[in-house]
Scaffold this motif. Structure first.
Motif: not given
Lengths: 313, 628
Positions: B554-555, B558, B578-579, B596, B598-600, B602-605
């Motif tokens: 992921e990183a 990004l 933030g993105i 959208a 990526y965040g879904s 990464v930020y959803r663990d």
């Protein structure tokens, strides 16, 4: 990513209000909606005459909610807010007359003019979402939002809210003067108080309840929690600050961030949502050391935020 | 206020001049005069604010090309090309003052300078090159302003800043240049000119001496050699190059030395480090009398003449070891060989010589008598008004009484032979200008000299310079002041740059290799090193790679996306956003999609699924190809 419930309607309300009726109050409106969606309350701190009441009225009408208003004075009694029982002679018993608190949106004007006893009754109602009068408990309507205002300039004859009670408000914000062009427009147009009484409801209560449920479902990930915790810890360890954010403050931050994420159409919280709401949620919860009373809380908070990198990965 | 267009035009003119000047001497007359004319015309047009339109210039260019290309042949490849380059450079100056034309003028100037190095490699090239680099860099920066607005005007302070920054760029690249110098291959002679260059030069030294072939000897003032050596007394400054010992058609020539005994010279050795200029002959001059020459493959003769085994068509250096003596000791010589006479000798000369031979005196006395005779004739040393005609030597001795060293030496040697003393001519150089700063002697063509060696029994070859008996000798001008420094710069250029060749580069590597071989190490050292070094290197590389590489897929994605955005929106990506914030601010559709997805994750663990990763890759790829 599936579509969030009712998010379009909520954004439409914001859009309609800020573009048609309440120009230049986008931020306050958005924060108010966020407070409503998370079940929190909002404290508007600004000088009189910037349209706090107008905003509250328009907000209530547009959302199709009932509106109640309390003008605080030093002789205001708790029962003036909650209501009281009146003896009905014909039926021979006491009837409970509901006070203004039994509305979806309650505007408490100049809350710091009320005496502490009244303030605490009010705050209790805000926290518990119910009122107990004469041994009977009455549930407050859902959704429920208290919009309190206070004038930060006037100090004579006021009972400033202690920090512990400020903590009850999810969000504290100012309204600020509208931008030049918009203010000139307002001057030309005159007061729109009559007009906003007739704003048609843009959403139904069911929509709102649905939205509130959706906000509850917004996912808060580990990275965001870490970020929030890093902010909390930084405020607790800061040399200028005596008491940092409480756990309730942290919860408030996460809740507000959820609402912000929801309004952005996301079903998960991103770190920038947290940073977005920090300035509305945190400053009024920070207690500075006595020798640093005068320091601008926003500046300190900004410095803290700059220190903590946004978790991108 | 500084007008960019004026500045640019001025710079371009200077750049074009730098292209033209080094080539100027090698151009055909047409190109040589066309360029200055074009430059003047361009200046006139600039003042008038006009330019020749392409419909005039293009046909003119074609005509010029045809005219010049008509002279093209395989042997004139480079001259015609240089002419073409210079002419086109001139034409470019006349054209409209737009970026394309400026750039072409810059490129042509560079080509011209490069072409000039085919003819000549000298230190001045470096000066030209650096000025050109500097000016082109500045002009390119100015051109960016000009491209934005041809009428751009900068306040003086701003202009100064721009010029300083522009000038700093080439200066900053100098260390790189020096670094490359040690590795890049180079040539020691001008690639085009090396064959005809020595022929074009009039050398003062020749391996035939025949006085009377020309009325005047032109003095060529070119350098012959430079020799790093301590200072030597003036009267011993004879540079021995060649020995002429026989006659051919009445001219002194060199024949293979007869079977003499090897010559011995006694005395302290003087070491010289000699850098000869390119020449057609292969004789290696050194201070009289050289004992050995090293560092350059050569053949030594017993008469103290050293001949290089390869042509001196490129800059070389050699070490010479000489003994400053005026006798060359030999026990036995082929007397008959050194007593041969030319076919024609005038009666008067023959009479003089035979009279001496019959006198029965010793060789030393004969020489003294001859010296007296020369002095008595009151001869003058001169390079002009030389006797010519049927018998120039006779005319020199008895009538005109003026001549140069060739007349003196020839006459003296022939008279010696007539008198029965074996003799021979030595050709070389007399004198030398000592450069105190550089610590070397500069020997020039005009110092070419011929003197005589006479054989005395029991002593050996004795050096005699009959020219010294002339009434007055006009000393050549000394190199002084600025000229001395200029010569020194040229010398060090040759020493450090031109003679620094592949051999030296290889020697450097070889030396390093030798040093490494001689290194004494414990026996286990090699094995341990063999094991540990690669392991450590691999470890180091791995650590570096890990540190540099973001830990997760992921990183990495990004980072690629952010780098892409930083390229597309220069100065917009601060790294503290933030993105989602970023995508809202930049309003970039690729980033919105990326955020959208990526965040879904990464930020959803949860880690990215394979499909998501592929889609993100695809978004990054699309974004990189999509030019806004």
């Amino acid at each position: 990513m599936q579509k969030l419930a009712k998010v379009d309607e909520m954004n439409a309300v914001l859009e309609e209000l800020s573009s048609q009726h309440l120009k230049g109050k986008v931020r306050a409106l958005r924060l108010s909606l966020m407070a409503l969606l998370t079940g929190g309350h909002i404290l508007l701190e600004d000088i009189p005459g910037l349209g706090k009441t107008t905003m509250a009225l328009a907000f209530a009408s547009a959302l199709g909610l009932s509106f109640g208003r309390v003008q605080c004075t030093s002789d205001l009694l708790p029962s003036d807010i909650t209501g009281l029982s009146v003896f009905d002679r014909t039926e021979g018993r006491f009837n409970f007359i509901r006070g203004p608190i039994f509305n979806n949106i309650v505007l408490i004007d100049e809350i710091n003019r009320a005496m502490p006893k009244t303030q605490s009754a009010l705050l209790e109602a805000m926290e518990e979402r119910r009122v107990t009068v004469e041994g009977v408990t009455y549930q407050l309507p859902e959704p429920f939002l208290v919009l309190a205002t206070q004038n930060p300039v006037e100090q004579v004859g006021t009972y400033p809210l202690p920090e512990s009670q400020m903590d009850r408000f999810l969000i504290r914000t100012g309204i600020g003067y509208p931008p030049e062009e918009i203010e000139k427009g307002i001057l030309r147009q005159g007061s729109i108080r009559d007009e906003i009484m007739h704003i048609p409801a843009l959403v139904t209560t069911d929509d709102l309840v649905g939205a509130i449920a959706a906000v509850k479902e917004v996912y808060v990930g580990e990275k965001v929690t870490d970020y929030v915790y890093a902010i909390i810890r930084a405020t607790r360890n800061h040399p200028l600050i005596q008491a940092g954010l409480s756990t309730r403050g942290g919860i408030g931050m996460v809740d507000a961030a959820k609402a912000a994420a929801y309004l952005h159409g996301r079903d998960f919280v991103a770190p920038e949502d947290v940073r977005d709401v920090v300035h509305a949620v945190c400053p009024h919860r920070l207690i500075f050391r006595p020798e640093h009373e005068g320091v601008d809380k926003e500046h300190v908070l900004n410095a803290i935020l700059k220190e903590i990198p946004l978790p991108l990965t | 206020m500084v007008r960019i267009d004026l500045l640019l035009s001025g710079l371009t003119a200077c750049i074009a001049l730098i292209g033209y000047l080094p080539l100027q001497g090698y151009l055909d007359p047409f190109a040589r005069f066309f360029f200055p004319a074009a430059l003047l015309a361009a200046a006139y047009l600039q003042v008038k604010g006009r330019a020749l339109p392409p419909r005039v210039l293009t046909p003119a260019s074609i005509l010029l090309f045809l005219y010049l290309a008509a002279q093209f042949s395989l042997s004139r490849l480079v001259p015609v090309t240089s002419d073409l380059l210079v002419v086109f450079l001139g034409v470019r100056l006349l054209g409209e003052r737009i970026g394309r034309n400026y750039l072409q003028a810059f490129a042509l100037s560079l080509f011209c300078l490069a072409a000039s190095s085919l003819y000549e490699i000298s230190a001045i090239f470096l000066v030209y090159l650096f000025s050109l680099l500097l000016m082109v860099a500045v002009a390119l920066v100015l051109l960016t302003f000009h491209a934005q607005d041809p009428a751009a005007v900068l306040p003086s302070r701003e202009a100064k800043k721009v010029l300083t920054v522009a000038a700093l760029m080439p200066v900053a690249s100098l260390p790189m240049l020096l670094f490359l110098f040690f590795f890049l291959p180079r040539t020691q002679y001008p690639i085009w000119n090396f064959m005809n260059a020595p022929a074009g030069k009039k050398t003062g030294l020749s391996d035939t001496v025949q006085p009377g072939t020309a009325q005047a000897v032109s003095e060529v003032k070119g350098a012959v050699l430079r020799a790093v050596t301590p200072k030597v007394p003036e009267q011993q400054l004879y540079w021995r190059a060649v020995v002429l010992n026989a006659f051919k058609n009445d001219a002194w020539v060199r024949e293979p030395a007869p079977n003499d005994a090897p010559a011995v010279t006694r005395g302290d050795a003087v070491l010289q480090e000699i850098y000869p200029e390119r020449t057609a002959t292969q004789y290696l001059p050194a201070l009289n009398v050289p004992r050995a020459i090293t560092d350059l493959r050569n053949d030594a003769s017993i008469d103290g003449v050293f001949v290089s085994r390869r042509p001196l068509d490129k800059k070389v250096r050699y070490l010479a070891e000489s003994v400053l003596a005026d006798t060359l000791q030999t026990r036995r010589i082929d007397r008959d060989f050194y007593l041969r006479l030319p076919e024609r000798i005038s009666e008067r000369m023959r009479g003089e010589g035979l009279a001496l031979a019959r006198s029965g005196r010793s060789s030393v006395e004969k020489m003294a008598a001859l010296e007296a005779f020369f002095r008595g004739q009151r001869l003058t040393y001169a390079n002009t008004g030389l006797p010519v005609g049927g018998d120039p030597l006779d005319a020199f001795l008895f009538e005109k009484k003026r001549g140069n060293c060739e007349y003196f030496a020839s006459c003296y040697a022939i008279l010696l032979r007539l008198a029965g003393v074996p003799s021979r001519l030595v050709g070389g150089y007399r004198g030398g200008t000592y450069n105190d700063v550089g610590g070397y002697y500069l020997v020039t063509e005009d110092m070419a000299h011929v003197w005589v060696e006479a054989y005395l029994d029991g002593v050996g070859w004795q050096t005699v310079d009959p020219s010294a008996w002339a009434l007055g000798r006009v000393r050549s001008r000394q190199v002084r002041g600025l000229a001395m420094y200029a010569d020194m710069v040229g010398f060090y250029w040759d020493k450090a740059v031109v003679t620094y060749d592949l051999d030296k580069q290889l020697a450097l590597v070889r030396n390093a290799g030798n040093k490494a071989r001689d290194l004494r190490l414990p026996p286990w050292f090699g094995k341990v090193m063999l094991l540990t070094v690669p392991v450590f290197a691999a470890l180091l590389l791995f650590v570096l790679w890990r540190r540099q590489r973001p830990p997760t897929a992921e990183a990495r994605l990004l980072r690629r996306m952010l780098r892409l955005l930083a390229k597309r929106y220069p100065g917009e990506i601060k790294g503290d956003e933030g993105i989602f914030e970023l995508s809202a601010r930049l309003n970039d559709r690729h980033l919105a999609r990326f955020a959208a997805l990526y965040g879904s994750a990464v930020y959803r663990d949860r880690p990215l699924t394979r499909a998501e990763a592929a889609e993100l890759e695809e978004i990054v790829r699309e974004a990189s190809q999509d030019r806004p």
